[in-house]
Design a protein around this motif. Structure first.
Motif, PDB file in Angstrom:
ATOM      1  N   LYS A 153       0.806  -1.218   0.000  1.00 42.13           N
ATOM      2  CA  LYS A 153       0.000   0.000   0.000  1.00 42.13           C
ATOM      3  C   LYS A 153       0.839   1.268   0.000  1.00 42.13           C
ATOM      4  CE  LYS A 153      -3.749  -2.181   2.620  1.00 42.13           C
ATOM      5  NZ  LYS A 153      -4.502  -2.177   3.908  1.00 42.13           N
ATOM      6  N   SER A 154       2.154   1.126   0.222  1.00 41.01           N
ATOM      7  CA  SER A 154       3.001   2.304   0.427  1.00 41.01           C
ATOM      8  C   SER A 154       3.327   3.000  -0.888  1.00 41.01           C
ATOM      9  CB  SER A 154       4.298   1.905   1.120  1.00 41.01           C
ATOM     10  OG  SER A 154       5.098   1.121   0.255  1.00 41.01           O
ATOM     11  N   LYS A 155       3.745   4.262  -0.752  1.00 44.14           N
ATOM     12  CA  LYS A 155       4.220   5.043  -1.888  1.00 44.14           C
ATOM     13  C   LYS A 155       5.559   5.646  -1.494  1.00 44.14           C
ATOM     14  CE  LYS A 155      -0.246   6.396  -3.816  1.00 44.14           C
ATOM     15  NZ  LYS A 155      -0.159   6.188  -5.227  1.00 44.14           N
ATOM     16  N   CYS A 156       6.542   5.591  -2.394  1.00 41.96           N
ATOM     17  CA  CYS A 156       7.876   6.112  -2.112  1.00 41.96           C
ATOM     18  C   CYS A 156       7.946   7.597  -2.458  1.00 41.96           C
ATOM     19  CB  CYS A 156       8.947   5.340  -2.896  1.00 41.96           C
ATOM     20  SG  CYS A 156       9.142   3.637  -2.341  1.00 41.96           S
ATOM     21  N   ASP A 157       7.229   8.401  -1.705  1.00 46.99           N
ATOM     22  CA  ASP A 157       7.248   9.839  -1.926  1.00 46.99           C
ATOM     23  C   ASP A 157       8.405  10.457  -1.156  1.00 46.99           C
ATOM     24  OD1 ASP A 157       4.951   9.777  -3.484  1.00 46.99           O
ATOM     25  OD2 ASP A 157       3.669   9.828  -1.708  1.00 46.99           O
ATOM     26  N   GLU A 158       9.038  11.436  -1.766  1.00 51.96           N
ATOM     27  CA  GLU A 158      10.167  12.085  -1.134  1.00 51.96           C
ATOM     28  C   GLU A 158       9.688  13.035  -0.053  1.00 51.96           C
ATOM     29  OE1 GLU A 158      14.129  14.667  -2.383  1.00 51.96           O
ATOM     30  OE2 GLU A 158      12.825  13.790  -3.886  1.00 51.96           O
ATOM     31  N   PRO A 159      10.170  12.864   1.205  1.00 48.83           N
ATOM     32  CA  PRO A 159       9.705  13.728   2.273  1.00 48.83           C
ATOM     33  C   PRO A 159      10.284  15.125   2.156  1.00 48.83           C
ATOM     34  CG  PRO A 159      11.449  12.300   3.075  1.00 48.83           C
ATOM     35  CD  PRO A 159      11.160  11.876   1.657  1.00 48.83           C
ATOM     36  N   ALA A 160       9.471  16.103   2.474  1.00 43.47           N
ATOM     37  CA  ALA A 160       9.945  17.478   2.491  1.00 43.47           C
ATOM     38  C   ALA A 160       9.950  17.936   3.929  1.00 43.47           C
ATOM     39  CB  ALA A 160       9.017  18.367   1.657  1.00 43.47           C
ATOM     40  N   GLY A 161      11.109  18.047   4.516  1.00 47.20           N
ATOM     41  CA  GLY A 161      11.207  18.419   5.917  1.00 47.20           C
ATOM     42  C   GLY A 161      12.525  19.073   6.217  1.00 47.20           C
ATOM     43  N   PHE A 162      12.772  19.244   7.495  1.00 48.53           N
ATOM     44  CA  PHE A 162      13.993  19.890   7.946  1.00 48.53           C
ATOM     45  C   PHE A 162      15.207  19.019   7.675  1.00 48.53           C
ATOM     46  CE2 PHE A 162      16.821  22.354  10.353  1.00 48.53           C
ATOM     47  CZ  PHE A 162      17.535  21.536  11.197  1.00 48.53           C
ATOM     48  N   ILE A 163      16.217  19.589   7.058  1.00 49.37           N
ATOM     49  CA  ILE A 163      17.469  18.880   6.810  1.00 49.37           C
ATOM     50  C   ILE A 163      18.495  19.362   7.832  1.00 49.37           C
ATOM     51  CG2 ILE A 163      19.313  18.425   5.156  1.00 49.37           C
ATOM     52  CD1 ILE A 163      17.340  19.073   2.934  1.00 49.37           C
ATOM     53  N   PRO A 164      19.044  18.480   8.692  1.00 49.52           N
ATOM     54  CA  PRO A 164      20.015  18.913   9.684  1.00 49.52           C
ATOM     55  C   PRO A 164      21.168  19.681   9.054  1.00 49.52           C
ATOM     56  CG  PRO A 164      19.346  16.660  10.106  1.00 49.52           C
ATOM     57  CD  PRO A 164      18.742  17.052   8.781  1.00 49.52           C
ATOM     58  N   ALA A 165      21.695  20.663   9.788  1.00 44.08           N
ATOM     59  CA  ALA A 165      22.702  21.557   9.222  1.00 44.08           C
ATOM     60  C   ALA A 165      24.084  20.927   9.168  1.00 44.08           C
ATOM     61  CB  ALA A 165      22.746  22.854  10.031  1.00 44.08           C
ATOM     62  N   THR A 166      24.389  20.018  10.053  1.00 41.52           N
ATOM     63  CA  THR A 166      25.725  19.447  10.120  1.00 41.52           C
ATOM     64  C   THR A 166      25.680  17.932  10.011  1.00 41.52           C
ATOM     65  OG1 THR A 166      25.712  19.220  12.531  1.00 41.52           O
ATOM     66  CG2 THR A 166      26.448  21.339  11.625  1.00 41.52           C
ATOM     67  N   LEU A 167      26.815  17.342   9.626  1.00 39.01           N
ATOM     68  CA  LEU A 167      26.908  15.893   9.495  1.00 39.01           C
ATOM     69  C   LEU A 167      26.677  15.210  10.836  1.00 39.01           C
ATOM     70  CD1 LEU A 167      27.491  13.489   7.633  1.00 39.01           C
ATOM     71  CD2 LEU A 167      29.928  13.789   8.139  1.00 39.01           C
ATOM     72  N   SER A 168      27.181  15.822  11.921  1.00 41.89           N
ATOM     73  CA  SER A 168      27.014  15.227  13.247  1.00 41.89           C
ATOM     74  C   SER A 168      25.548  15.120  13.642  1.00 41.89           C
ATOM     75  CB  SER A 168      27.774  16.044  14.298  1.00 41.89           C
ATOM     76  OG  SER A 168      27.270  17.359  14.366  1.00 41.89           O
ATOM     77  N   GLU A 169      24.705  15.994  13.121  1.00 35.07           N
ATOM     78  CA  GLU A 169      23.275  15.922  13.384  1.00 35.07           C
ATOM     79  C   GLU A 169      22.597  14.876  12.514  1.00 35.07           C
ATOM     80  OE1 GLU A 169      21.969  20.386  14.702  1.00 35.07           O
ATOM     81  OE2 GLU A 169      22.518  20.096  12.607  1.00 35.07           O
ATOM     82  N   MET A 170      23.218  14.563  11.369  1.00 36.95           N
ATOM     83  CA  MET A 170      22.630  13.578  10.463  1.00 36.95           C
ATOM     84  C   MET A 170      22.935  12.142  10.884  1.00 36.95           C
ATOM     85  SD  MET A 170      23.498  15.211   6.747  1.00 36.95           S
ATOM     86  CE  MET A 170      23.391  16.970   6.441  1.00 36.95           C
ATOM     87  N   ILE A 171      24.115  11.897  11.462  1.00 44.54           N
ATOM     88  CA  ILE A 171      24.554  10.539  11.770  1.00 44.54           C
ATOM     89  C   ILE A 171      23.548   9.767  12.623  1.00 44.54           C
ATOM     90  CG2 ILE A 171      26.303   9.180  12.981  1.00 44.54           C
ATOM     91  CD1 ILE A 171      27.135  10.189  10.215  1.00 44.54           C
ATOM     92  N   PRO A 172      23.000  10.361  13.724  1.00 50.91           N
ATOM     93  CA  PRO A 172      22.001   9.594  14.491  1.00 50.91           C
ATOM     94  C   PRO A 172      20.794   9.183  13.665  1.00 50.91           C
ATOM     95  CG  PRO A 172      22.768  11.487  15.751  1.00 50.91           C
ATOM     96  CD  PRO A 172      23.306  11.643  14.370  1.00 50.91           C
TER      97      PRO A 172
END
Length: 206
Positions: free
Chosen positions: A90-109
């Motif tokens: 039932k799912s659809k692979c839609d690209e989410p539009a949201g906040f992108i963390p500013a730094t790599l250290s915020e993305m890793i978790p």
């Protein structure tokens, strides 16, 4: 009956593919350099690999500790896979539009949760590995499962790293079709687990 490496690989890839995680992964990787993208891919696939290996090594021991029979776990795991498979259909692979963390250290978790767990490797994957290990019947079978886990991990890493190319090639429609195909396989795998579990729990039905 011991399955072949190809069966283990296909079964695991059906429940541990990272297609549902690609839109979020691409969203997070925008604006970071190649080294950062490598690190994101490594963390995501490494976390997924650790989860699968732990399930293979100690999954049966955990069930024994809690007094859960394999038959009961097969039924529960099958129901989980049926739910997951229906969700994928039932799912659809839609690209989410949201906040992108500013730094790599915020993305890793975020590469660990939710990209690796549960979008790539969730409860359905862990259940599948535990049940595969229980039915393997020999060290050779366990080695095949381990090799299948390695193969899935490699495929997922390459899929993460080349996700922009894959998404451009498949498009959202192609990704939806791909997800639904593996959703159908996951659904069938779950139903087979339920049937096997019910027969084991009630031998008179055999």
């Amino acid at each position: 009956m011991e399955m072949t490496f190809q069966h283990y690989l296909l079964g695991l890839f059906a429940v541990a593919n990272n297609i549902p995680a690609l839109p979020l992964h691409m969203n997070l990787c925008r604006g970071i350099d190649v080294a950062g993208q490598h690190r994101m891919c490594t963390v995501a696939t490494g976390s997924s690999l650790v989860t699968m290996v732990v399930s293979l090594v100690i999954g049966a021991a955990v069930l024994e500790f809690f007094g859960i029979s394999i038959a009961a776990f097969r039924i529960a795991g099958g129901l989980l896979l049926v739910t997951s498979g229906l969700g994928m259909l039932k799912s659809k692979c839609d690209e989410p539009a949201g906040f992108i963390p500013a730094t790599l250290s915020e993305m890793i978790p975020l590469a660990v949760v939710p990209i690796a767990i549960p979008l790539t490797t969730g409860a359905g994957t862990m259940s599948t590995i535990i049940l595969f290990a229980e039915s393997a019947g020999s060290m050779n079978g366990l080695l095949k499962i381990g090799a299948a886990i390695g193969g899935v991990t490699l495929i997922n890493y390459l899929t993460f790293f080349y996700s922009p190319v894959i998404v451009r090639f498949l498009g959202h429609t192609g990704m939806d079709i791909f997800t639904k195909i593996f959703g159908l396989i996951t659904l069938a795998l779950g139903i087979q687990f339920i049937i096997t579990g019910v027969i084991a729990a009630f031998p008179v039905l055999h």
